[in-house]
Design an enzyme around this catalytic site. Sequence first.
Site, PDB file in Angstrom:
ATOM      1  N   SER A 220       3.232  -6.982  -2.852  1.00 41.04           N
ATOM      2  CA  SER A 220       3.679  -8.090  -3.443  1.00 41.04           C
ATOM      3  C   SER A 220       4.946  -8.943  -3.133  1.00 41.04           C
ATOM      4  O   SER A 220       5.152 -10.073  -3.863  1.00 41.04           O
ATOM      5  CB  SER A 220       3.524  -7.868  -4.904  1.00 41.04           C
ATOM      6  OG  SER A 220       2.320  -7.601  -5.570  1.00 41.04           O
TER       7      SER A 220
ATOM      8  N   GLY B  21      -0.904 -11.509   6.356  1.00 43.25           N
ATOM      9  CA  GLY B  21       0.171 -10.319   6.133  1.00 43.25           C
ATOM     10  C   GLY B  21      -0.577  -8.939   6.491  1.00 43.25           C
ATOM     11  O   GLY B  21      -0.991  -8.864   7.486  1.00 43.25           O
ATOM     12  N   VAL B  22      -0.091  -8.014   5.749  1.00 43.10           N
ATOM     13  CA  VAL B  22      -0.207  -6.597   5.985  1.00 43.10           C
ATOM     14  C   VAL B  22      -1.560  -6.408   5.757  1.00 43.10           C
ATOM     15  O   VAL B  22      -2.369  -5.684   6.668  1.00 43.10           O
ATOM     16  CB  VAL B  22       0.460  -5.857   4.650  1.00 43.10           C
ATOM     17  CG1 VAL B  22       0.068  -4.317   4.876  1.00 43.10           C
ATOM     18  CG2 VAL B  22       2.030  -5.892   4.983  1.00 43.10           C
ATOM     19  N   ASP B  23      -2.383  -6.925   4.944  1.00 41.09           N
ATOM     20  CA  ASP B  23      -3.615  -6.943   4.666  1.00 41.09           C
ATOM     21  C   ASP B  23      -4.822  -7.255   5.857  1.00 41.09           C
ATOM     22  O   ASP B  23      -5.356  -6.562   6.565  1.00 41.09           O
ATOM     23  CB  ASP B  23      -4.255  -7.676   3.722  1.00 41.09           C
ATOM     24  CG  ASP B  23      -5.790  -7.245   3.094  1.00 41.09           C
ATOM     25  OD1 ASP B  23      -6.201  -6.466   3.473  1.00 41.09           O
ATOM     26  OD2 ASP B  23      -6.033  -8.262   2.362  1.00 41.09           O
TER      27      ASP B  23
ATOM     28  N   ASP C  79       5.970  -1.387  12.401  1.00 41.02           N
ATOM     29  CA  ASP C  79       4.507  -1.753  12.102  1.00 41.02           C
ATOM     30  C   ASP C  79       3.823  -0.611  11.257  1.00 41.02           C
ATOM     31  O   ASP C  79       3.479   0.378  11.927  1.00 41.02           O
ATOM     32  CB  ASP C  79       4.066  -1.954  13.361  1.00 41.02           C
ATOM     33  CG  ASP C  79       2.669  -2.639  13.514  1.00 41.02           C
ATOM     34  OD1 ASP C  79       1.918  -2.519  12.650  1.00 41.02           O
ATOM     35  OD2 ASP C  79       2.195  -2.988  14.490  1.00 41.02           O
TER      36      ASP C  79
END
Length: 180
Positions: free
Chosen positions: A128, A37-39, A15
């Site tokens: 991406s 997602g990650v953002d 994580d």
Amino acid sequence: MHAFLNGRVVVLQGDITRQDVSCIINAANRTLLGGGGVDGAIHRAGGPSIRAACDALRRTTYPGGLPTGEAAITLAGDLPARYVIHTVGPVYGRHQGQEAGLLAACYRNSLLLAVRHECRTIAFPAISTGVFGYPRDEAARIASDAITEILRIEPFIEEVRLVFFGKDDLAEFLRSHRFG
């Protein structure tokens, strides 16, 4: 955990919001206002101060949004890192064949910005390869080449962690990277 380039690159499943490093790289969207997602995970874990810092960037430096391939830095709020570097990766197939150069720029610009802010340890997600659709094998080659290029000229960086949330993403990276 897998190490490359004399231990300066570490590849692991985990994580990214729990990485105890100088800075965490955020695979941001152009608005800098959080997303999925990650953002989204970074914004949620870091708390409202990250959003406030991104709002300030939008009002001042990037009123039209952060351009693809560029990087911007904020404090990390409640994350274990000191900083978050936000970078916008290319959406695969939407940049007139410039996707590879833009993706490499995300890694290079993030690392160079980290050095300017005296960050010795940096954690990256896979930029991406989620909703932006970049093929994971191609992204692995581009990321490893760009990271190698910067580590050759920046001895200040002690460790670059590539943190993959899923084991399939980690496995694809390990099959496709070009670290020595």
